[in-house]
Design an enzyme around this catalytic site. Sequence first.
Site, PDB file in Angstrom:
ATOM      1  N   GLY A 162       3.036  14.865 -25.067  1.00  0.00           N
ATOM      2  CA  GLY A 162       4.060  15.847 -24.730  1.00  0.00           C
ATOM      3  C   GLY A 162       5.359  15.159 -24.374  1.00  0.00           C
ATOM      4  O   GLY A 162       5.607  14.025 -24.787  1.00  0.00           O
ATOM      5  N   CYS A 163       6.181  15.834 -23.604  1.00  0.00           N
ATOM      6  CA  CYS A 163       7.469  15.277 -23.196  1.00  0.00           C
ATOM      7  C   CYS A 163       7.252  13.934 -22.520  1.00  0.00           C
ATOM      8  O   CYS A 163       6.472  13.811 -21.580  1.00  0.00           O
ATOM      9  CB  CYS A 163       8.177  16.236 -22.250  1.00  0.00           C
ATOM     10  SG  CYS A 163       9.729  15.587 -21.597  1.00  0.00           S
ATOM     11  N   PHE A 164       7.943  12.922 -22.989  1.00  0.00           N
ATOM     12  CA  PHE A 164       7.651  11.569 -22.506  1.00  0.00           C
ATOM     13  C   PHE A 164       8.054  11.322 -21.059  1.00  0.00           C
ATOM     14  O   PHE A 164       7.577  10.386 -20.441  1.00  0.00           O
ATOM     15  CB  PHE A 164       8.190  10.487 -23.430  1.00  0.00           C
ATOM     16  CG  PHE A 164       9.602  10.599 -23.939  1.00  0.00           C
ATOM     17  CD1 PHE A 164      10.645  11.112 -23.190  1.00  0.00           C
ATOM     18  CD2 PHE A 164       9.875  10.155 -25.220  1.00  0.00           C
ATOM     19  CE1 PHE A 164      11.937  11.185 -23.691  1.00  0.00           C
ATOM     20  CE2 PHE A 164      11.171  10.205 -25.732  1.00  0.00           C
ATOM     21  CZ  PHE A 164      12.204  10.732 -24.953  1.00  0.00           C
ATOM     22  N   TRP A 165       8.891  12.144 -20.466  1.00  0.00           N
ATOM     23  CA  TRP A 165       9.329  11.892 -19.085  1.00  0.00           C
ATOM     24  C   TRP A 165       8.159  11.971 -18.090  1.00  0.00           C
ATOM     25  O   TRP A 165       7.985  11.095 -17.257  1.00  0.00           O
ATOM     26  CB  TRP A 165      10.404  12.869 -18.660  1.00  0.00           C
ATOM     27  CG  TRP A 165      11.665  12.807 -19.451  1.00  0.00           C
ATOM     28  CD1 TRP A 165      12.161  11.735 -20.161  1.00  0.00           C
ATOM     29  CD2 TRP A 165      12.607  13.857 -19.631  1.00  0.00           C
ATOM     30  NE1 TRP A 165      13.346  12.065 -20.764  1.00  0.00           N
ATOM     31  CE2 TRP A 165      13.651  13.371 -20.449  1.00  0.00           C
ATOM     32  CE3 TRP A 165      12.672  15.173 -19.187  1.00  0.00           C
ATOM     33  CZ2 TRP A 165      14.737  14.154 -20.816  1.00  0.00           C
ATOM     34  CZ3 TRP A 165      13.762  15.947 -19.554  1.00  0.00           C
ATOM     35  CH2 TRP A 165      14.781  15.433 -20.355  1.00  0.00           C
ATOM     36  N   GLU A 207       7.136  12.002 -29.281  1.00  0.00           N
ATOM     37  CA  GLU A 207       7.655  11.368 -28.074  1.00  0.00           C
ATOM     38  C   GLU A 207       6.478  10.600 -27.481  1.00  0.00           C
ATOM     39  O   GLU A 207       5.399  11.160 -27.299  1.00  0.00           O
ATOM     40  CB  GLU A 207       8.166  12.405 -27.078  1.00  0.00           C
ATOM     41  CG  GLU A 207       9.422  13.102 -27.529  1.00  0.00           C
ATOM     42  CD  GLU A 207      10.058  13.966 -26.448  1.00  0.00           C
ATOM     43  OE1 GLU A 207       9.707  13.809 -25.254  1.00  0.00           O
ATOM     44  OE2 GLU A 207      10.909  14.804 -26.798  1.00  0.00           O
TER      45      GLU A 207
END
Length: 151
Positions: A9-12, A53
Amino acid sequence: MNIAIFAAGCFWGVEKKFDLTKGVTKVEVGYTGGKTQNPTYEQVCYEDTGHAEAVRINFDDKIITYKELLNVFWSCHNPTTLNRQGPDIGEQYRSAIFYLDEKQRTEAEESKKKMNETIFNNNIVTEITKFDVFYLAEEYHQKYLKKLGKY
Protein backbone atom coordinates in the site's frame (compact mmCIF):
# COMPACT_ATOMS: atom_id res chain seq x y z
CA MET A 1 23.62 -5.96 5.53
CA ASN A 2 20.76 -7.78 3.88
CA ILE A 3 17.99 -6.29 1.78
CA ALA A 4 14.25 -6.96 1.60
CA ILE A 5 11.73 -5.28 -0.69
CA PHE A 6 8.02 -5.16 0.05
CA ALA A 7 4.96 -3.36 -1.31
CA ALA A 8 1.99 -3.04 1.04
CA GLY A 9 0.00 0.00 0.00
CA CYS A 10 1.04 3.60 0.53
CA PHE A 11 4.74 3.47 1.27
CA TRP A 12 4.66 6.08 4.07
CA GLY A 13 2.96 3.84 6.64
CA VAL A 14 4.94 0.80 5.58
CA GLU A 15 8.17 2.78 5.90
CA LYS A 16 7.21 3.82 9.44
CA LYS A 17 6.39 0.26 10.50
CA PHE A 18 9.74 -1.10 9.32
CA ASP A 19 11.69 1.96 10.49
CA LEU A 20 10.52 1.18 14.02
CA THR A 21 11.43 -2.52 13.75
CA LYS A 22 14.48 -3.65 15.72
CA GLY A 23 17.23 -4.91 13.43
CA VAL A 24 16.18 -2.74 10.50
CA THR A 25 19.01 -0.33 9.78
CA LYS A 26 17.58 1.65 6.86
CA VAL A 27 14.28 2.02 5.02
CA GLU A 28 13.83 3.84 1.73
CA VAL A 29 10.63 4.36 -0.23
CA GLY A 30 10.42 3.98 -3.97
CA TYR A 31 8.92 2.24 -6.93
CA THR A 32 9.42 -1.27 -8.30
CA GLY A 33 7.72 -3.93 -10.37
CA GLY A 34 6.88 -1.76 -13.36
CA LYS A 35 7.98 -1.04 -16.89
CA THR A 36 8.84 2.68 -16.92
CA GLN A 37 12.44 3.67 -16.20
CA ASN A 38 12.95 6.30 -13.49
CA PRO A 39 9.24 6.89 -12.84
CA THR A 40 8.01 9.88 -10.89
CA TYR A 41 5.34 9.77 -8.23
CA GLU A 42 2.89 11.41 -10.61
CA GLN A 43 3.59 8.80 -13.30
CA VAL A 44 3.17 5.92 -10.84
CA CYS A 45 -0.14 7.36 -9.59
CA TYR A 46 -1.66 8.60 -12.82
CA GLU A 47 -0.14 6.64 -15.67
CA ASP A 48 0.11 2.94 -16.45
CA THR A 49 3.71 2.35 -15.31
CA GLY A 50 2.93 -0.91 -13.51
CA HIS A 51 5.00 0.06 -10.46
CA ALA A 52 4.12 -0.54 -6.84
CA GLU A 53 4.92 1.87 -4.06
CA ALA A 54 7.50 -0.14 -2.14
CA VAL A 55 10.07 -0.06 0.63
CA ARG A 56 13.67 -1.21 0.39
CA ILE A 57 14.81 -2.41 3.79
CA ASN A 58 18.36 -2.95 4.98
CA PHE A 59 18.47 -5.28 7.95
CA ASP A 60 20.94 -6.99 10.23
CA ASP A 61 20.14 -10.70 10.11
CA LYS A 62 21.89 -11.22 13.43
CA ILE A 63 19.04 -9.22 14.98
CA ILE A 64 16.07 -9.92 12.69
CA THR A 65 15.60 -12.60 10.05
CA TYR A 66 13.92 -12.32 6.68
CA LYS A 67 11.17 -14.61 8.02
CA GLU A 68 10.57 -12.18 10.88
CA LEU A 69 10.42 -9.28 8.41
CA LEU A 70 7.77 -11.21 6.50
CA ASN A 71 5.69 -11.34 9.71
CA VAL A 72 5.98 -7.56 9.99
CA PHE A 73 4.96 -7.27 6.34
CA TRP A 74 1.80 -9.34 6.86
CA SER A 75 0.89 -7.35 9.97
CA CYS A 76 1.09 -3.90 8.39
CA HIS A 77 -1.52 -4.23 5.64
CA ASN A 78 -4.44 -6.23 4.30
CA PRO A 79 -3.03 -8.75 1.81
CA THR A 80 -6.51 -9.88 0.72
CA THR A 81 -7.49 -6.76 -1.20
CA LEU A 82 -6.37 -6.62 -4.82
CA ASN A 83 -4.73 -3.30 -5.73
CA ARG A 84 -6.13 -1.59 -2.66
CA GLN A 85 -5.23 -0.64 0.86
CA GLY A 86 -7.97 1.22 2.73
CA PRO A 87 -9.04 4.23 0.67
CA ASP A 88 -6.04 3.94 -1.67
CA ILE A 89 -6.97 2.19 -4.92
CA GLY A 90 -4.73 1.33 -7.84
CA GLU A 91 -2.05 -1.08 -8.98
CA GLN A 92 0.59 1.00 -7.18
CA TYR A 93 -0.99 -0.01 -3.84
CA ARG A 94 -0.84 -3.76 -4.47
CA SER A 95 0.55 -6.25 -1.99
CA ALA A 96 3.82 -7.74 -3.22
CA ILE A 97 7.02 -9.36 -2.08
CA PHE A 98 9.99 -8.83 -4.38
CA TYR A 99 12.54 -11.55 -3.68
CA LEU A 100 16.26 -11.09 -4.31
CA ASP A 101 17.30 -14.75 -4.29
CA GLU A 102 15.87 -18.25 -4.12
CA LYS A 103 16.08 -18.38 -0.32
CA GLN A 104 13.88 -15.28 -0.05
CA ARG A 105 11.48 -16.71 -2.66
CA THR A 106 11.13 -19.96 -0.75
CA GLU A 107 10.66 -18.23 2.60
CA ALA A 108 8.12 -15.81 1.10
CA GLU A 109 6.10 -18.64 -0.46
CA GLU A 110 6.18 -20.66 2.79
CA SER A 111 5.16 -17.62 4.81
CA LYS A 112 2.31 -16.76 2.42
CA LYS A 113 1.05 -20.34 2.55
CA LYS A 114 1.13 -20.38 6.35
CA MET A 115 -0.61 -17.01 6.65
CA ASN A 116 -3.18 -18.01 4.04
CA GLU A 117 -4.03 -21.18 5.95
CA THR A 118 -3.98 -19.76 9.49
CA ILE A 119 -4.91 -16.07 9.40
CA PHE A 120 -6.36 -15.00 6.05
CA ASN A 121 -8.63 -17.93 5.09
CA ASN A 122 -6.99 -18.57 1.71
CA ASN A 123 -7.76 -15.07 0.45
CA ILE A 124 -4.25 -13.61 0.11
CA VAL A 125 -3.65 -11.89 -3.25
CA THR A 126 -0.04 -10.89 -2.55
CA GLU A 127 2.23 -11.46 -5.52
CA ILE A 128 5.69 -12.93 -5.05
CA THR A 129 7.91 -11.64 -7.83
CA LYS A 130 11.60 -11.70 -8.67
CA PHE A 131 13.11 -8.29 -7.95
CA ASP A 132 14.36 -6.31 -10.91
CA VAL A 133 15.06 -2.65 -10.16
CA PHE A 134 14.17 -0.21 -7.38
CA TYR A 135 13.74 3.47 -8.17
CA LEU A 136 14.13 5.73 -5.17
CA ALA A 137 11.12 7.98 -4.63
CA GLU A 138 11.53 11.72 -4.52
CA GLU A 139 13.20 13.16 -1.42
CA TYR A 140 9.98 14.66 -0.05
CA HIS A 141 8.57 11.12 0.26
CA GLN A 142 11.52 9.81 2.31
CA LYS A 143 10.62 9.69 6.03
CA TYR A 144 7.48 11.66 5.19
CA LEU A 145 5.55 10.75 8.35
CA LYS A 146 8.62 11.32 10.50
CA LYS A 147 9.00 14.81 9.00
CA LEU A 148 5.38 15.47 10.01
CA GLY A 149 6.10 14.34 13.58
CA LYS A 150 3.97 11.20 13.24
CA TYR A 151 6.70 9.08 14.90
